[in-house]
Design a protein around this motif. Structure first.
Motif, PDB file in Angstrom:
ATOM      1  N   CYS A   1       0.831  -1.211   0.000  1.00 51.60           N
ATOM      2  CA  CYS A   1       0.000   0.000   0.000  1.00 51.60           C
ATOM      3  C   CYS A   1       0.869   1.266   0.000  1.00 51.60           C
ATOM      4  CB  CYS A   1      -0.929  -0.024   1.210  1.00 51.60           C
ATOM      5  SG  CYS A   1      -2.469   0.847   0.931  1.00 51.60           S
TER       6      CYS A   1
ATOM      7  N   CYS B   1      -1.650  -3.580  -4.498  1.00 50.40           N
ATOM      8  CA  CYS B   1      -2.555  -3.199  -3.409  1.00 50.40           C
ATOM      9  C   CYS B   1      -3.615  -2.276  -4.019  1.00 50.40           C
ATOM     10  CB  CYS B   1      -1.749  -2.566  -2.269  1.00 50.40           C
ATOM     11  SG  CYS B   1      -2.612  -2.587  -0.678  1.00 50.40           S
ATOM     12  N   CYS B   2      -4.092  -1.306  -3.254  1.00 48.33           N
ATOM     13  CA  CYS B   2      -5.235  -0.482  -3.663  1.00 48.33           C
ATOM     14  C   CYS B   2      -5.164  -0.024  -5.120  1.00 48.33           C
ATOM     15  CB  CYS B   2      -5.348   0.742  -2.766  1.00 48.33           C
ATOM     16  SG  CYS B   2      -5.428   0.319  -1.036  1.00 48.33           S
TER      17      CYS B   2
ATOM     18  N   ASN C   1       0.437  -0.084  -4.467  1.00 48.88           N
ATOM     19  CA  ASN C   1      -0.779   0.562  -4.969  1.00 48.88           C
ATOM     20  C   ASN C   1      -0.590   0.948  -6.432  1.00 48.88           C
ATOM     21  OD1 ASN C   1      -1.933   0.455  -2.467  1.00 48.88           O
ATOM     22  ND2 ASN C   1      -2.097   2.669  -2.180  1.00 48.88           N
TER      23      ASN C   1
HETATM   24 ZN   LIG Z   1      -3.518  -0.537  -0.372  1.00 50.19          ZN
END
Ligand SMILES: [Zn+2]
Length: 317
Positions: free
Chosen positions: A233, A299-300, A261
């Protein structure tokens, strides 16, 4: 004499039993030891939102209320070429569930999370996701014992559902990370992994929200028992290269995982947008592997499209 024989039979059985456990353990780490670079999955939270998860809803409750949607997410990453898939259990401790009146469902919802990902993974690996509790030890929100017990309850559910490894992630506080690792080591036979989230400061250094540097993370969480460490992240893949370099400087041997991310989130017209495209992410994968990463995923904001590109790059190496 008879007694002694019985005892040695018991010892023998116990020894064989232990060997079986040892063989089962170490699956992901064995692949890394063979020199393989593995591909992990992409985002779950942003994907669940796309599937209709509303603000204020408990994401992990979807493991029983919307199991097909959760399975769909896991499957899409396996189909994109991931060697492993996480579980929908990031906020799966009682401290998070209390807010939804679900504190008595910790074991059940975590077990369901792992069962769903297991079903999608087939012969690929399942990483049981464990995120921060949201409680801060330093503020006296919670005791060390309470944190340990909360993680213990969660990881037991994840193991029962079929997780190969416990993926403790997005940690910012070393003590919380240490307690989660300890709970996973002492209460499961899973491999235990831990990543923290770092941001770049104005001085160009990496620090977690609680002020921890990657170098400080390395020794503490390896001592606590983490068998693989890394970062997730926080930022895009470019900054992750510097983080991997710092980890490698502190420890040349420990397996390293990166879940980056899709860039820094941009707030556009009330919506959160992650700008990094699959190609942009893929372009930097050779550099992150060269820096020393053994497992790369997202991640995101990352999608099966991102993971598909990462797979292509890793296979070309
Ligand atoms: Zn994340």
């Amino acid at each position: 004499m008879v007694k002694k024989d019985n005892h040695s039979v018991h010892e023998e059985t116990h020894r064989v039993h232990n060997e079986t456990i040892i063989r089962i353990m170490g699956k992901i780490l064995d692949q890394i030891k063979k020199g393989k670079v593995l591909v992990s999955d992409g985002a779950w939270g942003t994907f669940l939102q796309q599937k209709g998860l509303q603000p204020g809803e408990c994401p992990e409750e979807w493991n029983v209320t919307h199991p097909d949607d959760v399975l769909d997410i896991a499957k899409s990453y396996i189909e994109a070429g991931a060697d492993m898939v996480e579980t929908n259990s990031f906020g799966g401790t009682r401290f998070k569930f209390e807010k939804y009146g679900l504190a008595d469902k910790v074991y059940k919802l975590n077990k369901a999370a792992a069962e769903i990902s297991r079903k999608a993974a087939d012969d690929k690996f399942v990483l049981g996701s464990v995120g921060p509790t949201g409680k801060i030890l330093m503020m006296g929100d919670v005791t060390e014992e309470e944190l340990y017990e909360a993680f213990k309850e969660q990881v037991k559910g994840l193991e029962a559902g079929g997780a190969d490894a416990i993926m403790i992630e997005t940690m910012t506080d070393l003590d919380e990370a240490r307690l989660a690792i300890k709970a996973a080591k002492e209460n499961t036979n899973c491999e235990v992994f831990c990543t923290m989230t770092f941001e770049k400061t104005v001085d160009g250094e990496f620090r977690s929200m609680m002020g921890v540097s990657p170098t400080e993370m390395v020794n503490t969480i390896i001592d606590a028992g983490a068998e693989l460490i890394g970062a997730n992240c926080g930022n895009g893949i470019a900054d992750m290269i510097g983080i991997v370099e710092e980890i490698r400087k502190a420890n040349p041997d420990i397996p390293v995982l990166i879940h980056a991310n899709a860039g820094m989130p941009i707030y556009d017209d009330g919506k959160t947008v992650f700008p990094e495209t699959p190609d942009e992410m893929a372009d930097l994968i050779p550099k992150i592997i060269a820096a020393g990463a053994n497992i790369v995923g997202g991640c995101c904001g990352t999608t099966p499209g991102h993971i598909c590109k990462v797979r292509e790059v890793v296979d070309k190496k």
